[in-house]
Design a protein around this motif. Structure first.
Motif, PDB file in Angstrom:
ATOM      1  N   ALA A 319       0.838  -1.205   0.000  1.00  0.00           N
ATOM      2  CA  ALA A 319       0.000   0.000   0.000  1.00  0.00           C
ATOM      3  C   ALA A 319       0.872   1.254   0.000  1.00  0.00           C
ATOM      4  O   ALA A 319       0.534   2.258  -0.637  1.00  0.00           O
ATOM      5  CB  ALA A 319      -0.927  -0.008   1.209  1.00  0.00           C
ATOM      6  N   GLU A 320       2.012   1.212   0.707  1.00  0.00           N
ATOM      7  CA  GLU A 320       2.890   2.372   0.797  1.00  0.00           C
ATOM      8  C   GLU A 320       3.552   2.695  -0.531  1.00  0.00           C
ATOM      9  O   GLU A 320       3.963   3.843  -0.767  1.00  0.00           O
ATOM     10  CB  GLU A 320       3.955   2.133   1.870  1.00  0.00           C
ATOM     11  N   LEU A 321       3.640   1.720  -1.433  1.00  0.00           N
ATOM     12  CA  LEU A 321       4.189   2.014  -2.753  1.00  0.00           C
ATOM     13  C   LEU A 321       3.325   3.038  -3.483  1.00  0.00           C
ATOM     14  O   LEU A 321       3.822   3.789  -4.333  1.00  0.00           O
ATOM     15  CB  LEU A 321       4.287   0.735  -3.589  1.00  0.00           C
ATOM     16  N   GLY A 322       2.036   3.073  -3.146  1.00  0.00           N
ATOM     17  CA  GLY A 322       1.146   4.103  -3.657  1.00  0.00           C
ATOM     18  C   GLY A 322       0.673   3.905  -5.080  1.00  0.00           C
ATOM     19  O   GLY A 322       0.096   4.830  -5.662  1.00  0.00           O
ATOM     20  N   VAL A 323       0.885   2.728  -5.661  1.00  0.00           N
ATOM     21  CA  VAL A 323       0.517   2.527  -7.070  1.00  0.00           C
ATOM     22  C   VAL A 323      -0.660   1.560  -7.236  1.00  0.00           C
ATOM     23  O   VAL A 323      -1.080   1.311  -8.372  1.00  0.00           O
ATOM     24  CB  VAL A 323       1.732   1.997  -7.872  1.00  0.00           C
ATOM     25  N   PHE A 324      -1.189   1.052  -6.133  1.00  0.00           N
ATOM     26  CA  PHE A 324      -2.273   0.081  -6.224  1.00  0.00           C
ATOM     27  C   PHE A 324      -3.543   0.605  -5.571  1.00  0.00           C
ATOM     28  O   PHE A 324      -3.507   1.180  -4.475  1.00  0.00           O
ATOM     29  CB  PHE A 324      -1.873  -1.246  -5.571  1.00  0.00           C
ATOM     30  N   ARG A 325      -4.646   0.387  -6.242  1.00  0.00           N
ATOM     31  CA  ARG A 325      -5.944   0.814  -5.724  1.00  0.00           C
ATOM     32  C   ARG A 325      -6.503  -0.212  -4.760  1.00  0.00           C
ATOM     33  O   ARG A 325      -7.060   0.128  -3.717  1.00  0.00           O
ATOM     34  CB  ARG A 325      -6.910   1.047  -6.882  1.00  0.00           C
ATOM     35  N   PHE A 326      -6.392  -1.483  -5.114  1.00  0.00           N
ATOM     36  CA  PHE A 326      -6.864  -2.571  -4.263  1.00  0.00           C
ATOM     37  C   PHE A 326      -5.753  -3.613  -4.118  1.00  0.00           C
ATOM     38  O   PHE A 326      -5.035  -3.913  -5.076  1.00  0.00           O
ATOM     39  CB  PHE A 326      -8.123  -3.242  -4.828  1.00  0.00           C
ATOM     40  N   ILE A 327      -5.644  -4.161  -2.909  1.00  0.00           N
ATOM     41  CA  ILE A 327      -4.653  -5.205  -2.614  1.00  0.00           C
ATOM     42  C   ILE A 327      -5.355  -6.324  -1.857  1.00  0.00           C
ATOM     43  O   ILE A 327      -6.022  -6.071  -0.850  1.00  0.00           O
ATOM     44  CB  ILE A 327      -3.498  -4.653  -1.764  1.00  0.00           C
ATOM     45  N   ASN A 328      -5.222  -7.542  -2.341  1.00  0.00           N
ATOM     46  CA  ASN A 328      -5.840  -8.679  -1.672  1.00  0.00           C
ATOM     47  C   ASN A 328      -4.817  -9.799  -1.534  1.00  0.00           C
ATOM     48  O   ASN A 328      -4.098 -10.122  -2.486  1.00  0.00           O
ATOM     49  CB  ASN A 328      -7.067  -9.169  -2.457  1.00  0.00           C
ATOM     50  N   ILE A 329      -4.732 -10.375  -0.329  1.00  0.00           N
ATOM     51  CA  ILE A 329      -3.794 -11.473  -0.067  1.00  0.00           C
ATOM     52  C   ILE A 329      -4.570 -12.643   0.523  1.00  0.00           C
ATOM     53  O   ILE A 329      -5.289 -12.471   1.517  1.00  0.00           O
ATOM     54  CB  ILE A 329      -2.684 -11.043   0.906  1.00  0.00           C
ATOM     55  N   LYS A 330      -4.457 -13.801  -0.074  1.00  0.00           N
ATOM     56  CA  LYS A 330      -5.104 -14.990   0.479  1.00  0.00           C
ATOM     57  C   LYS A 330      -4.145 -16.177   0.408  1.00  0.00           C
ATOM     58  O   LYS A 330      -3.141 -16.152  -0.324  1.00  0.00           O
ATOM     59  CB  LYS A 330      -6.403 -15.307  -0.254  1.00  0.00           C
ATOM     60  N   PHE A 331      -4.472 -17.219   1.182  1.00  0.00           N
ATOM     61  CA  PHE A 331      -3.602 -18.390   1.288  1.00  0.00           C
ATOM     62  C   PHE A 331      -4.414 -19.649   1.003  1.00  0.00           C
ATOM     63  O   PHE A 331      -5.555 -19.779   1.458  1.00  0.00           O
ATOM     64  CB  PHE A 331      -2.976 -18.472   2.681  1.00  0.00           C
ATOM     65  N   VAL A 332      -3.792 -20.546   0.236  1.00  0.00           N
ATOM     66  CA  VAL A 332      -4.464 -21.778  -0.167  1.00  0.00           C
ATOM     67  C   VAL A 332      -3.586 -22.965   0.231  1.00  0.00           C
ATOM     68  O   VAL A 332      -2.405 -23.019  -0.144  1.00  0.00           O
ATOM     69  CB  VAL A 332      -4.714 -21.801  -1.688  1.00  0.00           C
ATOM     70  N   PRO A 333      -4.132 -23.932   1.005  1.00  0.00           N
ATOM     71  CA  PRO A 333      -3.344 -25.129   1.358  1.00  0.00           C
ATOM     72  C   PRO A 333      -2.989 -25.933   0.098  1.00  0.00           C
ATOM     73  O   PRO A 333      -3.817 -26.081  -0.811  1.00  0.00           O
ATOM     74  CB  PRO A 333      -4.280 -25.916   2.275  1.00  0.00           C
ATOM     75  N   VAL A 334      -1.762 -26.443   0.026  1.00  0.00           N
ATOM     76  CA  VAL A 334      -1.324 -27.221  -1.135  1.00  0.00           C
ATOM     77  C   VAL A 334      -0.588 -28.467  -0.653  1.00  0.00           C
ATOM     78  O   VAL A 334      -0.012 -28.490   0.436  1.00  0.00           O
ATOM     79  CB  VAL A 334      -0.413 -26.396  -2.067  1.00  0.00           C
ATOM     80  N   GLU A 335      -0.599 -29.476  -1.504  1.00  0.00           N
ATOM     81  CA  GLU A 335       0.137 -30.707  -1.243  1.00  0.00           C
ATOM     82  C   GLU A 335       1.513 -30.622  -1.901  1.00  0.00           C
ATOM     83  O   GLU A 335       1.635 -30.226  -3.050  1.00  0.00           O
ATOM     84  CB  GLU A 335      -0.630 -31.907  -1.780  1.00  0.00           C
ATOM     85  N   THR A 336       2.541 -30.976  -1.160  1.00  0.00           N
ATOM     86  CA  THR A 336       3.898 -31.021  -1.708  1.00  0.00           C
ATOM     87  C   THR A 336       4.474 -32.408  -1.434  1.00  0.00           C
ATOM     88  O   THR A 336       3.821 -33.266  -0.853  1.00  0.00           O
ATOM     89  CB  THR A 336       4.790 -29.946  -1.060  1.00  0.00           C
ATOM     90  N   GLY A 337       5.698 -32.596  -1.835  1.00  0.00           N
ATOM     91  CA  GLY A 337       6.340 -33.889  -1.601  1.00  0.00           C
ATOM     92  C   GLY A 337       6.742 -34.097  -0.149  1.00  0.00           C
ATOM     93  O   GLY A 337       7.092 -35.219   0.252  1.00  0.00           O
ATOM     94  N   ASP A 338       6.700 -33.061   0.644  1.00  0.00           N
ATOM     95  CA  ASP A 338       7.101 -33.149   2.041  1.00  0.00           C
ATOM     96  C   ASP A 338       5.890 -33.528   2.889  1.00  0.00           C
ATOM     97  O   ASP A 338       5.004 -32.715   3.135  1.00  0.00           O
ATOM     98  CB  ASP A 338       7.674 -31.810   2.499  1.00  0.00           C
ATOM     99  N   VAL A 339       5.833 -34.767   3.348  1.00  0.00           N
ATOM    100  CA  VAL A 339       4.665 -35.235   4.110  1.00  0.00           C
ATOM    101  C   VAL A 339       4.740 -34.824   5.572  1.00  0.00           C
ATOM    102  O   VAL A 339       3.764 -34.984   6.311  1.00  0.00           O
ATOM    103  CB  VAL A 339       4.545 -36.775   4.001  1.00  0.00           C
ATOM    104  N   ASN A 340       5.873 -34.310   5.996  1.00  0.00           N
ATOM    105  CA  ASN A 340       6.034 -33.938   7.401  1.00  0.00           C
ATOM    106  C   ASN A 340       5.627 -32.498   7.698  1.00  0.00           C
ATOM    107  O   ASN A 340       5.589 -32.098   8.861  1.00  0.00           O
ATOM    108  CB  ASN A 340       7.502 -34.129   7.820  1.00  0.00           C
ATOM    109  N   LYS A 341       5.341 -31.722   6.632  1.00  0.00           N
ATOM    110  CA  LYS A 341       4.979 -30.327   6.836  1.00  0.00           C
ATOM    111  C   LYS A 341       3.739 -29.966   6.031  1.00  0.00           C
ATOM    112  O   LYS A 341       3.452 -30.591   5.000  1.00  0.00           O
ATOM    113  CB  LYS A 341       6.135 -29.398   6.432  1.00  0.00           C
ATOM    114  N   LYS A 342       3.043 -28.945   6.511  1.00  0.00           N
ATOM    115  CA  LYS A 342       1.890 -28.403   5.809  1.00  0.00           C
ATOM    116  C   LYS A 342       2.314 -27.105   5.124  1.00  0.00           C
ATOM    117  O   LYS A 342       3.033 -26.289   5.708  1.00  0.00           O
ATOM    118  CB  LYS A 342       0.741 -28.114   6.785  1.00  0.00           C
ATOM    119  N   TYR A 343       1.831 -26.911   3.878  1.00  0.00           N
ATOM    120  CA  TYR A 343       2.256 -25.754   3.101  1.00  0.00           C
ATOM    121  C   TYR A 343       1.054 -24.929   2.624  1.00  0.00           C
ATOM    122  O   TYR A 343      -0.053 -25.452   2.450  1.00  0.00           O
ATOM    123  CB  TYR A 343       3.091 -26.185   1.892  1.00  0.00           C
ATOM    124  N   LEU A 344       1.346 -23.631   2.388  1.00  0.00           N
ATOM    125  CA  LEU A 344       0.350 -22.704   1.858  1.00  0.00           C
ATOM    126  C   LEU A 344       0.935 -21.987   0.649  1.00  0.00           C
ATOM    127  O   LEU A 344       2.100 -21.590   0.660  1.00  0.00           O
ATOM    128  CB  LEU A 344      -0.029 -21.642   2.900  1.00  0.00           C
TER     129      LEU A 344
END
Length: 778
Positions: A319-344
């Motif tokens: 927002a401080e860059l001052g060049v964007f009117r709208f900013i949206n951030i979201k996170f989606v769970p994904v599967e990776t090859g690492d079964v010991n950790k959860k990723y987004l």
């Protein structure tokens, strides 16, 4: 004057409305209807609270019935407009007056009174009065009803012991490690709101440590109250999720950035390009920004734990860059090859704002002695000039002071200022820097400024300056600006013969208005205090330090260049200034309920010329008065000290059009009560105090210098009222200032308020100052 007559008419109309609305509103009521007048809280026993008025105000706000609003706290003018418009056949004008200006009558309803009593009792129970009881009775007189709530508080229960869960796993270990940050305080009255705040605090702490799905619902409390000791013991529990035996950590995988998202792209099938830089994947129709600038503003990286703090930092940085009117951030769970950790996967969608924009502002100042100051500012901004989210801005301000008095020249002053600033989103230095933390948000600023000031029949001053500096953050509360290069050239283009006579009699004034080269450096420190936990009070501080000529003077001294030359020494055949200047500005914003706040400000500044300079350059001296200072005086017309311009050796003809009053020292304090009147219309009552002084005594301006044993007697004091039209996107402000104590009063009648006579035209001309401006004063 026409302005004063108009104001008198406005006050007359308001007084008439107050008189009519006070007794006329009840005659529009139907049979059996009773107008609700207000709420009253009566305690059946002595209140065991230090602030019974505050508690009563809180209880009144809970009531389901609130009386019709009052204009300036006096008359129910909106109700009167509603009744007048509603009693005749409806026309477009009457409908507009009823719906837009008017307000429907609030009628007494016993059902709402009973419900309000129950809500008040629940509120008291939630604030530690476990055995509170609230009843009510109604007093009806002349078709107006006042509901009296009878409150029996009982004893207040206080927080005793606070027990946190033992460190049995990673989640409870974090809770244990952060328990000193708890908002629950032993011996304080128990409040349900504190429990809610504590739940939020724990949830935010765990989200900062990677527990993406943890929320406040997993935090519960077991409470045990002792009726004999009036204590509440609180035990905090962390509950597991319903589908797992423990809460899970989440890590960042890839970051996807859609740089030019729009609704059109969503509705239509638009072919988009992609570009990857490591784990950062850019999606765009047209790549308008350099990727390194965007990556520098994104605080997530592949493999690191999710953090709510990084989310906020990314949102604020973009927002401080001052060049964007709208900013949206979201996170989606994904599967990776690492079964010991959860990723987004992090998905950022950016909607660009307009690249270019411009705006115009205006302000005015008048003190009823035929003098009117008017200024206008034109602003142009280009927010992505080199595709690095750079900001290029130009500000041009033109001001005039006019004189409507017969026999005087119409224009007294012409003031033209132009600024051009270019902001880069990185440090531009001639050497390799160590890698900076993204939270510093570095910027490089190049500025060019010019100023043209002409006092008709006296003098004309032109100044040009250029600076090169840096701006960066230290956490979320502190901001620094450092200009290692700051160069200014001040030139007096013309002087009248009368003005030269004054300068010839005063070395201080002569030095101030001489041609000077200013070569130095500046530093600014900004601190923004956090809101307290109840968002009632917030502090701000800005400090500046500036020095000039010392580096040059040191070089000349080491090289032994000027040992045979008389002072002032010169650079490029122009005398250079040497001084140190510091100032500080402290402000506090204190909310009083939901519709009022008290704003206080304290400013102090000191400039010390030495070495190659006998006085500060004119453009660096302090001044007082005007729409953002002491509003009972015109800008630059107050002081210095107790100096009286009228009848002095430096007065020529009209003291109101003499050169600006400036000094080396400035003290200023402001206190302002701001309150809502009606929707976008706000009101204010203010008290301003302060003055300026010179460091050295000046024979032409007796009383101008600062003396410890008398400076407090020379503090000017002014008061006044104001109206503000707050349209969110801009604020139009109108203030009327009245001097109470004027240290420079010609007749030595410093306490001007003693001669207060609003009906006297001459008194109004001499003492009322009108200020019209854009934005709040501070």
């Amino acid at each position: 004057m026409a302005v004063l007559r108009t104001i008198s008419h406005i006050f007359l109309v308001c007084a008439s409305i107050a008189l009519l609305s006070g007794c006329a509103n009840t005659r529009f009521l139907r049979e059996g209807e009773v107008l609700f007048k207000g709420n009253k809280v009566v305690y059946t026993e002595e209140v065991p609270e230090s602030k019974p008025k505050a508690l009563s105000a809180e209880l009144k706000e809970i009531s389901q019935m609130q009386p019709n609003t009052k204009f300036l706290g006096i008359a129910q003018a909106r109700l009167w407009f509603y009744n007048v418009a509603n009693r005749h056949k409806q026309t477009k004008f009457r409908f507009w007056m009823k719906e837009k200006i008017g307000e429907a009558p609030v009628l007494y309803d016993s059902t709402y009174a009973a419900k309000s009593a129950l809500l008040m009792q629940n509120y008291l129970v939630n604030n530690g009065y476990f055995y509170a009881d609230v009843d009510y009775k109604t007093a009806i007189k002349k078709k107006k009803a006042t509901v009296v709530y009878l409150v029996d508080l009982g004893d207040v229960f206080r927080v005793n012991n606070i027990k946190f869960p033992p460190a049995a796993d990673s989640v409870t270990s974090i809770v244990q490690a952060r328990k000193d940050e708890t908002v629950l305080v032993p011996c304080e009255p128990f409040k349900v709101s504190m429990l809610k705040d504590e739940r939020d605090r724990i949830a935010e702490d765990l989200q900062d440590k990677g527990y993406f799905y943890f929320n406040r619902e997993y935090v519960t409390f077991d409470m045990d109250s002792s009726n004999s000791k009036k204590h509440v013991n609180i035990s905090i529990k962390i509950n597991p999720p319903s589908d797992s035996t423990e809460h899970e950590l989440y890590y960042i995988n890839n970051v996807f950035v859609h740089t030019d998202y729009s609704i059109e792209q969503f509705k239509n099938t638009v072919e988009l390009d992609t570009f990857a830089v490591g784990e950062y994947h850019f999606i765009y129709e047209e790549l308008k920004y350099r990727t390194n600038i965007l990556i520098g503003a994104i605080h997530f990286a592949q493999g690191q734990k999710y953090s709510r703090l990084d989310y906020n930092l990314t949102l604020n940085h973009l927002a401080e860059l001052g060049v964007f009117r709208f900013i949206n951030i979201k996170f989606v769970p994904v599967e990776t090859g690492d079964v010991n950790k959860k990723y987004l996967d992090c998905i950022i969608t950016l909607t660009p704002s307009k690249r270019q924009e411009w705006g115009v502002e205006a302000s005015a100042n008048n003190n009823t002695t035929f003098l009117l100051g008017i200024s206008g500012t034109f602003t142009y901004r280009n927010k992505n000039i080199f595709k690095g989210a750079e900001l290029f801005e130009i500000n041009v301000t033109t001001g005039f002071e006019t004189n409507f008095d017969r026999g005087k020249e119409f224009f007294n002053t012409v003031d033209i200022r132009a600024n051009a600033n270019l902001y880069f989103n990185k440090f531009m230095v001639p050497f390799q820097l160590v890698k900076l933390d993204k939270s510093t948000r570095p910027k490089t600023i190049i500025s060019l400024r010019s100023s043209f000031l002409r006092r008709i029949n006296y003098y004309t001053i032109f100044s040009t300056s250029v600076s090169y500096g840096y701006n960066w953050r230290q956490g979320e509360q502190i901001r620094h600006r450092y200009d290692p290069i700051s160069i200014s050239l001040v030139r007096t283009l013309s002087q009248s013969a009368e003005f030269r006579e004054i300068l010839d009699r005063s070395q201080t004034l002569r030095t101030s208005f001489s041609e000077q080269l200013i070569v130095g450096m500046d530093y600014t420190f900004n601190w923004t205090g956090k809101f307290d936990k109840y968002k009632i009070s917030q502090w701000f501080f800005t400090g500046n330090a500036e020095t000039a000529g010392n580096f040059m003077h040191g070089i000349y001294g080491l090289a032994n260049i000027n040992k045979d030359n008389p002072r002032p020494y010169k650079l490029f055949n122009i005398p250079y200034a040497q001084y140190v200047l510091v100032d500080g500005d402290m402000r506090n914003y204190l909310n009083i309920g939901r519709k009022a706040r008290i704003v206080s400000r304290l400013f102090g500044g000191l400039g010390v010329p030495f070495g190659n300079s006998a006085a500060l350059p004119y453009i660096k001296q302090f001044f007082s008065g005007g729409s953002t200072g002491l509003r009972a005086w015109r800008v630059r017309s107050l002081g210095p000290g107790s100096f009286v311009l009228e009848g002095s050796d430096v007065e020529i003809d009209n003291p109101n059009i003499f050169f600006d009053q400036t000094g080396d020292i400035k003290i200023e304090a402001n206190l302002e009560l701001r309150f809502d009147i009606y929707k976008f219309i706000k009101g204010a009552v203010f008290l301003d105090a302060g003055n300026i002084w010179t460091l050295k005594a000046d024979t032409l301006r007796p009383g101008a210098n600062f003396e410890v044993n008398r400076f407090y007697k020379e503090l000017a004091l002014g008061t006044g009222v104001g109206f503000r039209f707050d349209f969110s996107y801009f604020v139009l402000r109108f203030d009327i200032g009245i001097p109470l104590h004027d240290p420079g009063s010609p007749n030595k009648n410093n306490w001007v308020i003693r001669q207060f006579n609003l009906s006297d035209q001459q008194w109004r001309r001499d003492n009322l100052t009108f200020n019209l401006a854009i934005g709040y004063p501070f």
